[in-house]
Write a protein that holds these residues in place. Sequence first.
Motif, mmCIF file in Angstrom:
data_model
loop_
_atom_site.group_PDB
_atom_site.id
_atom_site.type_symbol
_atom_site.label_atom_id
_atom_site.label_comp_id
_atom_site.label_asym_id
_atom_site.label_seq_id
_atom_site.Cartn_x
_atom_site.Cartn_y
_atom_site.Cartn_z
ATOM 1 N N ARG A 126 0.822 -1.201 0.000
ATOM 2 C CA ARG A 126 0.000 0.000 0.000
ATOM 3 C C ARG A 126 0.859 1.254 0.000
ATOM 4 O O ARG A 126 0.520 2.251 -0.632
ATOM 5 N N GLU A 129 2.091 1.713 -3.466
ATOM 6 C CA GLU A 129 0.991 2.117 -4.331
ATOM 7 C C GLU A 129 0.721 3.616 -4.229
ATOM 8 O O GLU A 129 0.622 4.316 -5.247
ATOM 9 N N THR A 130 0.607 4.118 -3.005
ATOM 10 C CA THR A 130 0.323 5.541 -2.840
ATOM 11 C C THR A 130 1.503 6.400 -3.277
ATOM 12 O O THR A 130 1.312 7.462 -3.887
ATOM 13 N N HIS A 150 -1.900 9.145 1.527
ATOM 14 C CA HIS A 150 -3.165 8.480 1.213
ATOM 15 C C HIS A 150 -4.257 9.499 0.907
ATOM 16 O O HIS A 150 -5.023 9.333 -0.057
ATOM 17 N N ILE A 154 -6.240 10.012 -2.676
ATOM 18 C CA ILE A 154 -7.700 10.016 -2.800
ATOM 19 C C ILE A 154 -8.170 11.289 -3.491
ATOM 20 O O ILE A 154 -9.035 11.255 -4.373
ATOM 21 N N HIS A 158 -7.937 8.493 -6.621
ATOM 22 C CA HIS A 158 -7.612 7.080 -6.380
ATOM 23 C C HIS A 158 -8.196 6.644 -5.032
ATOM 24 O O HIS A 158 -7.470 6.323 -4.086
ATOM 25 N N GLN A 159 -9.525 6.630 -4.943
ATOM 26 C CA GLN A 159 -10.193 6.303 -3.690
ATOM 27 C C GLN A 159 -9.864 4.899 -3.205
ATOM 28 O O GLN A 159 -9.944 4.606 -2.020
ATOM 29 N N ASP A 160 -9.452 4.030 -4.116
ATOM 30 C CA ASP A 160 -9.226 2.639 -3.760
ATOM 31 C C ASP A 160 -8.077 2.455 -2.776
ATOM 32 O O ASP A 160 -7.973 1.401 -2.141
ATOM 33 N N ARG A 163 -8.934 1.164 0.770
ATOM 34 C CA ARG A 163 -9.608 -0.115 0.996
ATOM 35 C C ARG A 163 -9.013 -0.848 2.203
ATOM 36 O O ARG A 163 -7.866 -0.646 2.570
ATOM 37 N N GLY A 167 -10.534 -5.696 0.822
ATOM 38 C CA GLY A 167 -10.767 -5.059 -0.460
ATOM 39 C C GLY A 167 -11.972 -4.139 -0.489
ATOM 40 O O GLY A 167 -12.324 -3.600 -1.536
ATOM 41 N N TYR A 168 -12.611 -3.938 0.666
ATOM 42 C CA TYR A 168 -13.787 -3.082 0.725
ATOM 43 C C TYR A 168 -13.377 -1.633 0.946
ATOM 44 O O TYR A 168 -12.420 -1.347 1.653
ATOM 45 N N THR A 169 -14.121 -0.725 0.356
ATOM 46 C CA THR A 169 -13.908 0.690 0.611
ATOM 47 C C THR A 169 -15.138 1.255 1.312
ATOM 48 O O THR A 169 -16.247 0.742 1.156
#
Length: 277
Positions: A126, A129-130, A150, A154, A158-160, A163, A167-169
Amino acid sequence: MARIIFHLGPGKCGSSAVQAFLRRSADAENACLDVEVPRPKDIAAMESGDSDTVRRYAARMARTAAPHLPLIISHEALFKKRGALLALVRAAREQGAETSALAYVRRTSDYLRSVHGQWLFREPGRIAETAGILRSHDIDPMLFTGVERHLIAIALGHQDVGRDAGGYTTFDWSESMSQMAQMLGALDVPFAVGALPSRDAERPLLADFAARIGIATDGGALTDQALVNPAFDATVIEAVCNSIELGFAMPGRHEANRFLAAAMLTCRRYPCPTPHS
């Protein structure tokens, strides 16, 4: 008539504190409620349609500690695993129980700060990724704290990145709560939504929860709101996050909590000197 209340979380909205309070209250000499915290594997089984597991929980609903006590069924995963929730709610309704549901919400930025300070600051994937998102916009991620990265990601669409491990947001509380209300409303189950109180609120979380489910408890049960989840010093969080960004091996999720807590105490005892200009 039996009374069954479903506490649905969601995650990072005080569920651990609520569940600790429910267990204390159920175990007290003069218990004012009964509680069931489903096992995650049982929730997964009910989500996949396992009727045997549903029947087992239906039997549990019929077997409360005392008929006059409300039974609180609490787990933050029930907000996401809606197949499991519907199966449990239908089982409660089939028994003729007075059934209701309750969930809490908080600002997304607060949620992300909380989940970052507990988990995301030590997840290399993560963090990479950010950092990659920021670099793709010619922004140096090392100029910002981990949680700021983060939030910036967002804001860039990139709101994901927010998560959770499943994998839920949870970036549109209003939409998800409306969907939950419609789903439960179709079964004639009232659904209350509360804003997660701040720690210095006039009516803090546990007092608010007790009032919403209609129980009276002694003051000791309500004032004991010790944190259940690990909380680490901001200095430790940034040290781990930046070390991962620089390529060093650091403790991951569920790893070395004691070490990180000890590091936190060290930071407080021997603070870094303030640089002079």
